[in-house]
Write a protein that holds these residues in place. Structure first.
Motif, PDB file in Angstrom:
ATOM      1  N   TYR A  82       0.797  -1.290   0.028  1.00 15.67           N
ATOM      2  CA  TYR A  82       0.154   0.165  -0.059  1.00 15.67           C
ATOM      3  C   TYR A  82       0.796   1.247   0.036  1.00 15.67           C
ATOM      4  CZ  TYR A  82      -3.966  -2.884   0.928  1.00 15.67           C
ATOM      5  OH  TYR A  82      -5.370  -3.724   0.434  1.00 15.67           O
TER       6      TYR A  82
ATOM      7  N   TYR B  63       0.004   2.173  12.188  1.00 16.08           N
ATOM      8  CA  TYR B  63       0.231   1.973  10.823  1.00 16.08           C
ATOM      9  C   TYR B  63       1.767   2.939  10.707  1.00 16.08           C
ATOM     10  CZ  TYR B  63      -3.922  -0.168   9.322  1.00 16.08           C
ATOM     11  OH  TYR B  63      -5.005  -0.968   9.307  1.00 16.08           O
TER      12      TYR B  63
ATOM     13  N   VAL C  13      -3.484   3.116  16.622  1.00 15.63           N
ATOM     14  CA  VAL C  13      -5.085   2.734  16.274  1.00 15.63           C
ATOM     15  C   VAL C  13      -5.422   1.959  17.240  1.00 15.63           C
ATOM     16  CG1 VAL C  13      -6.403   1.682  14.594  1.00 15.63           C
ATOM     17  CG2 VAL C  13      -4.327   3.127  13.771  1.00 15.63           C
TER      18      VAL C  13
ATOM     19  N   GLY D 160     -17.142   3.809  15.933  1.00 12.78           N
ATOM     20  CA  GLY D 160     -17.003   4.841  14.961  1.00 12.78           C
ATOM     21  C   GLY D 160     -16.317   4.536  13.764  1.00 12.78           C
ATOM     22  N   THR D 161     -16.285   5.401  12.709  1.00 10.91           N
ATOM     23  CA  THR D 161     -15.452   5.238  11.611  1.00 10.91           C
ATOM     24  C   THR D 161     -14.040   5.745  12.093  1.00 10.91           C
ATOM     25  OG1 THR D 161     -17.314   6.101  10.285  1.00 10.91           O
ATOM     26  CG2 THR D 161     -14.791   6.320   9.210  1.00 10.91           C
ATOM     27  N   GLY D 162     -13.143   4.785  11.915  1.00  3.97           N
ATOM     28  CA  GLY D 162     -11.838   5.007  12.019  1.00  3.97           C
ATOM     29  C   GLY D 162     -11.417   4.436  13.423  1.00  3.97           C
ATOM     30  N   ALA D 163     -12.342   3.732  14.056  1.00  2.62           N
ATOM     31  CA  ALA D 163     -11.995   3.076  15.333  1.00  2.62           C
ATOM     32  C   ALA D 163     -11.150   1.923  15.265  1.00  2.62           C
ATOM     33  CB  ALA D 163     -13.430   2.732  15.926  1.00  2.62           C
ATOM     34  N   GLY D 164     -10.832   1.399  14.183  1.00  8.00           N
ATOM     35  CA  GLY D 164      -9.998   0.302  14.015  1.00  8.00           C
ATOM     36  C   GLY D 164     -10.450  -0.785  13.910  1.00  8.00           C
ATOM     37  N   LYS D 165     -11.737  -1.100  13.229  1.00  8.47           N
ATOM     38  CA  LYS D 165     -12.423  -2.261  13.262  1.00  8.47           C
ATOM     39  C   LYS D 165     -11.811  -3.267  12.306  1.00  8.47           C
ATOM     40  CE  LYS D 165     -16.276  -0.091  12.294  1.00  8.47           C
ATOM     41  NZ  LYS D 165     -15.933   1.256  12.252  1.00  8.47           N
ATOM     42  N   SER D 166     -11.659  -2.502  10.959  1.00  6.79           N
ATOM     43  CA  SER D 166     -10.946  -3.476   9.936  1.00  6.79           C
ATOM     44  C   SER D 166      -9.585  -3.558  10.252  1.00  6.79           C
ATOM     45  CB  SER D 166     -10.965  -2.376   8.603  1.00  6.79           C
ATOM     46  OG  SER D 166     -12.364  -1.988   8.288  1.00  6.79           O
ATOM     47  N   THR D 167      -8.969  -2.763  10.925  1.00  7.68           N
ATOM     48  CA  THR D 167      -7.578  -3.180  11.463  1.00  7.68           C
ATOM     49  C   THR D 167      -7.558  -4.491  12.192  1.00  7.68           C
ATOM     50  OG1 THR D 167      -6.866  -0.728  11.446  1.00  7.68           O
ATOM     51  CG2 THR D 167      -5.505  -2.198  12.685  1.00  7.68           C
TER      52      THR D 167
ATOM     53  N   ASN E  91       2.721   6.483  12.528  1.00  3.69           N
ATOM     54  CA  ASN E  91       1.317   7.499  12.827  1.00  3.69           C
ATOM     55  C   ASN E  91       0.907   6.980  14.256  1.00  3.69           C
ATOM     56  OD1 ASN E  91       1.564   7.968  10.200  1.00  3.69           O
ATOM     57  ND2 ASN E  91      -0.129   6.547   9.308  1.00  3.69           N
TER      58      ASN E  91
ATOM     59  N   TYR F 296      -0.922  -7.910   9.260  1.00  2.00           N
ATOM     60  CA  TYR F 296      -0.148  -6.981   9.951  1.00  2.00           C
ATOM     61  C   TYR F 296       0.243  -7.935  11.104  1.00  2.00           C
ATOM     62  CZ  TYR F 296      -2.028  -3.559   6.983  1.00  2.00           C
ATOM     63  OH  TYR F 296      -2.669  -2.626   5.942  1.00  2.00           O
TER      64      TYR F 296
HETATM   65  N1  LIG Z   1      -3.143   1.043   5.414  1.00  2.00           N
HETATM   66  C1  LIG Z   1      -3.179   2.092   6.281  1.00  2.00           C
HETATM   67  N2  LIG Z   1      -2.225   2.994   6.504  1.00  2.00           N
HETATM   68  C2  LIG Z   1      -2.063   4.059   7.352  1.00  2.00           C
HETATM   69  N3  LIG Z   1      -3.198   4.338   8.159  1.00  2.00           N
HETATM   70  C3  LIG Z   1      -4.369   3.445   8.250  1.00  2.00           C
HETATM   71  C4  LIG Z   1      -4.504   2.303   6.977  1.00  2.00           C
HETATM   72  N4  LIG Z   1      -5.508   1.760   6.979  1.00  2.00           N
HETATM   73  C5  LIG Z   1      -6.345   2.406   8.214  1.00  2.00           C
HETATM   74  N5  LIG Z   1      -5.550   3.406   8.530  1.00  2.00           N
HETATM   75  C6  LIG Z   1      -5.950   4.365   9.682  1.00  2.00           C
HETATM   76  O1  LIG Z   1      -6.206   3.479  10.919  1.00  2.00           O
HETATM   77  C7  LIG Z   1      -7.373   3.912  11.646  1.00  2.00           C
HETATM   78  C8  LIG Z   1      -8.375   2.768  11.949  1.00  2.00           C
HETATM   79  O2  LIG Z   1      -8.787   2.343  10.328  1.00  2.00           O
HETATM   80  P1  LIG Z   1      -9.737   1.292  10.316  1.00  2.00           P
HETATM   81  O3  LIG Z   1      -9.644  -0.066  10.953  1.00  2.00           O
HETATM   82  O4  LIG Z   1      -9.830   1.051   8.615  1.00  2.00           O
HETATM   83  O5  LIG Z   1     -11.026   1.851  10.868  1.00  2.00           O
HETATM   84  P2  LIG Z   1     -12.476   1.381  10.853  1.00  2.00           P
HETATM   85  O6  LIG Z   1     -12.697   0.248   9.932  1.00  2.00           O
HETATM   86  O7  LIG Z   1     -13.119   1.083  12.043  1.00  2.00           O
HETATM   87  O8  LIG Z   1     -13.344   2.544   9.939  1.00  2.00           O
HETATM   88  C9  LIG Z   1      -7.903   5.090  10.891  1.00  2.00           C
HETATM   89  O9  LIG Z   1      -7.392   6.405  11.306  1.00  2.00           O
HETATM   90  C10 LIG Z   1      -7.393   4.950   9.497  1.00  2.00           C
HETATM   91  O10 LIG Z   1      -7.197   6.188   8.770  1.00  2.00           O
END
Ligand SMILES: Nc1ncnc2c1ncn2[C@@H]1O[C@H](COP(=O)(O)OP(=O)(O)O)[C@@H](O)[C@H]1O
Ligand SMILES: [Mg+2]
Length: 590
Positions: A118, A354, A360, A379-386, A357, A395
């Motif tokens: 990425y 990440y 998360v 909320g959005t950006g809470a780290g769910k997808s992470t 930064n 990762y």
């Molecule tokens: N590949 C990445 N590189 C840098 N920052 C990332 C990356 N993916 C997500 N983030 C940051 O990590 C935080 C959590 O993201 P994410 O897990 O996608 O949140 P959610 O799925 O809860 O909306 C956000 O602030 C997002 O901007």
């Protein structure tokens, strides 16, 4: 002397490139031999000029004329045969090396961590895998072929020159170093320009690729002209770098030629004087001058070899840069083969960020027992997808550990592990191919009954039965177009077809409208039956039935429990739920 300007690192890259030829040593040596032989056959004929002039024209010997006529033809026939052998063998080795490197690069790219992938434009990988690797074929051919052919031609000619008249030869070579100094001074410029040309072309390709991949955005924002301007600007930049390179190269080649002609005039004068004095025959002088004329080509080509190496090394460096990119998600030696896991997932004080930064996840602690259906909200950006990516081990956490069935995820054999996880993403990608291929993707021995089962669970079976080609229907460009809900169902079928122990659904329905969402929701509930399930949901109305809801906030577990319990708390979840509900209602209102 000429290679002084190729610095040490360039040599390192070049030697590394040559190592790829090692498996084809025999062919390479044969090619080199054929090259040298054909080069030597090519420089022999001028020697005959001496005999033509001295023996035939002056002494009028018929038998020598016959010999010479036949000799010239035979010599060139041999040259042609060996020339063919060298060209064929060299191309064979060169292309083989290119394919080897391309395969290695592809394989390596597949293994790179997502963080690395990425961090670059996708077009960049494309350009490296196609353009840069192709340039490597040039550099191998250019250097090995030009160097050997022109080098041996050069040396051969020098030998003939010395043989004819060493004094004249020495005189000649006090003038030639002039040319070398000119070449030397220009080659550093060429190197820089070569790199710029490659980089700018890569930029052009990257922009073009982006334009296609984000065509929807471009169209909908009506930014075609801006994109065109960007593309045009990049193309112009490439053009100007290209022309600058051509300019430098042109001037360089002109200078070399002028200097050589000047040398020729001096030699003609010195040699003519010797003939007048009777110290040299007319034939010898003519042969000498012919050889000098022949010398221009190898010098010219050898001077180009430097710039070719420099351009090629720039490409090689870009290829090696990726090959040297380490995958930071490493598997240990002798990893644990958890081939029949139960699907217990434990997060133990997990911290993740990440790059450099902000954090998360800041000390995430929870356990999902085997077979439990857990919803992750926040909320959005809470780290769910992470969090989901960490369960897949896309990762590694920087602090704390994740355990699967009590085994540290870092000790697991990743293929065995990942094949037991099913993932339904927000925007599923369907591959070019049939429905059967798409559902059975990554599951080699998939049986028809498995496909049918999965399709039934995903609630797409009846639809597939209405299609003329059933499971053999093509999707994508040439095939049928599926609606968002149908695609999502295919993705669910794909996730469950191999009966995964853990099922992860990351906002799987958030791009669907509320009505379709409810239908797909049923498919999801079916899919979750009997597995550990992690459901990430944006609209909270869809997760009431979860065994447990984990609320993420500030990188930690803020609350967890059943829907009613969390509502009663009147905390984070309560607020999220209300917000989500009003959003939902608005949708219905519209
Ligand atoms: N590949 C990445 N590189 C840098 N920052 C990332 C990356 N993916 C997500 N983030 C940051 O990590 C935080 C959590 O993201 P994410 O897990 O996608 O949140 P959610 O799925 O809860 O909306 C956000 O602030 C997002 O901007
Ligand atoms: Mg997300």
């Amino acid at each position: 002397m000429m290679f002084k300007k190729i610095n040490k690192t360039a040599w390192v890259s070049y030697v590394r490139l040559l190592k790829y030829c090692a498996p084809y040593k025999k062919r390479l040596i044969l090619a080199l031999l054929a090259m040298v032989v054909s080069a030597l056959f090519g420089i022999a004929p001028p020697w005959l000029i001496k005999n033509v002039v001295d023996d035939v024209l002056i002494r009028k010997q018929m038998n020598i004329l016959n010999l010479i006529a036949i000799g010239v033809v035979v010599l060139y026939m041999f040259k042609a045969v060996f020339g063919y052998a060298h060209m064929y063998l060299m191309t064979w080795v060169g292309q083989k090396v290119v394919i080897d490197i391309r395969l290695e690069l592809y394989d390596h790219t597949q293994r790179l961590s997502l963080a690395t992938l990425y961090s670059r434009r996708s077009g960049e990988f494309l350009s490296r895998i196609t353009n840069d690797v192709a340039t490597l074929q040039n550099i191998l051919a250019s250097v090995v072929v030009d160097f050997v052919v022109q080098g041996s031609t050069f040396i051969g000619i020098i030998c003939f020159l010395f043989f004819i008249n060493w004094k004249l030869t020495v005189a000649t070579f006090t003038i030639i170093p002039l040319a070398v100094i000119v070449i030397d001074s220009a080659s550093s410029k060429l190197r820089k320009v070569g790199t710029t040309i490659q980089e700018r072309l890569a930029m052009v390709a990257a922009i073009a690729q982006e334009a296609v991949s984000s065509i929807r955005i471009v169209r909908s924002f009506a930014t075609e002209e801006d994109e065109f301007d960007r593309f045009e600007a990049a193309s112009k930049k490439h053009f100007s770098a290209l022309m600058k390179g051509t300019q430098i190269r042109g001037v360089l080649e002109g200078l070399v030629e002028i200097i050589l002609i000047f040398a020729l005039a001096v030699i003609l004068w010195l040699g003519g004087r010797d003939v007048i004095k009777g110290q040299l025959t007319a034939g010898e002088l003519l042969a000498f001058l012919t050889y000098l004329g022949l010398l221009v080509q190898p010098i010219r080509i050898l001077s180009r070899v430097v710039s070719n190496i420099q351009q090629g090394v720039a490409s090689a460096d870009r290829v090696f840069e990726i090959l040297d990119e380490d995958n930071d998600v490493k598997m240990i030696d002798n990893p644990v083969m958890l081939s029949n896991m139960s699907g217990r997932v434990t997060f133990n004080d997990v911290w993740f960020r990440y790059g450099k930064n902000n954090w998360v996840l800041r000390g995430l602690d929870f356990e999902i027992v085997s077979g439990e259906k857990v919803a992750i909200v926040g909320g959005t950006g809470a780290g769910k997808s992470t969090l989901a990516d960490l369960v897949m081990r896309f990762y590694d956490s920087q602090k704390g550990n994740i355990y699967i069935d009590g085994v540290n995820i870092k000790d697991l054999d990743l293929k065995t592990y990942r094949r037991q996880i099913g993932v339904v993403p927000q925007d599923p990608v369907l591959m070019k191919g049939t429905l059967a291929y798409n559902i059975g993707y990554g599951f080699p021995g998939v049986k028809d009954s498995d496909l049918v089962n999965a399709a039934k669970i995903a609630g797409i079976y009846d639809f597939i039965q209405t299609l003329r080609d059933k499971f053999d229907t093509e999707v994508g460009e040439r095939g049928i177009t599926l609606s968002g809900g149908q695609r999502q169902r295919i993705a669910i079928a794909r996730a469950v077809v191999r009966d995964p122990k853990i099922l992860i659904m990351d906002e799987a329905t958030s791009s669907l409208d509320a009505l379709v969402e409810q239908q797909v929701q049923e498919a999801m509930e079916n899919a979750m039956e009997g597995r550990t399930s992690i459901v990430i949901a944006h609209r909270l109305s869809t997760i009431r039935n979860a065994d447990r809801i984990i609320v993420l906030d500030d990188g930690k577990v803020a609350e967890q429990g059943k829907h009613e319990e969390l509502i009663a708390l009147e905390g984070h979840y309560y607020r999220l739920f209300n917000a989500s509900n009003s959003e939902h209602n608005e949708e219905h209102d519209v």
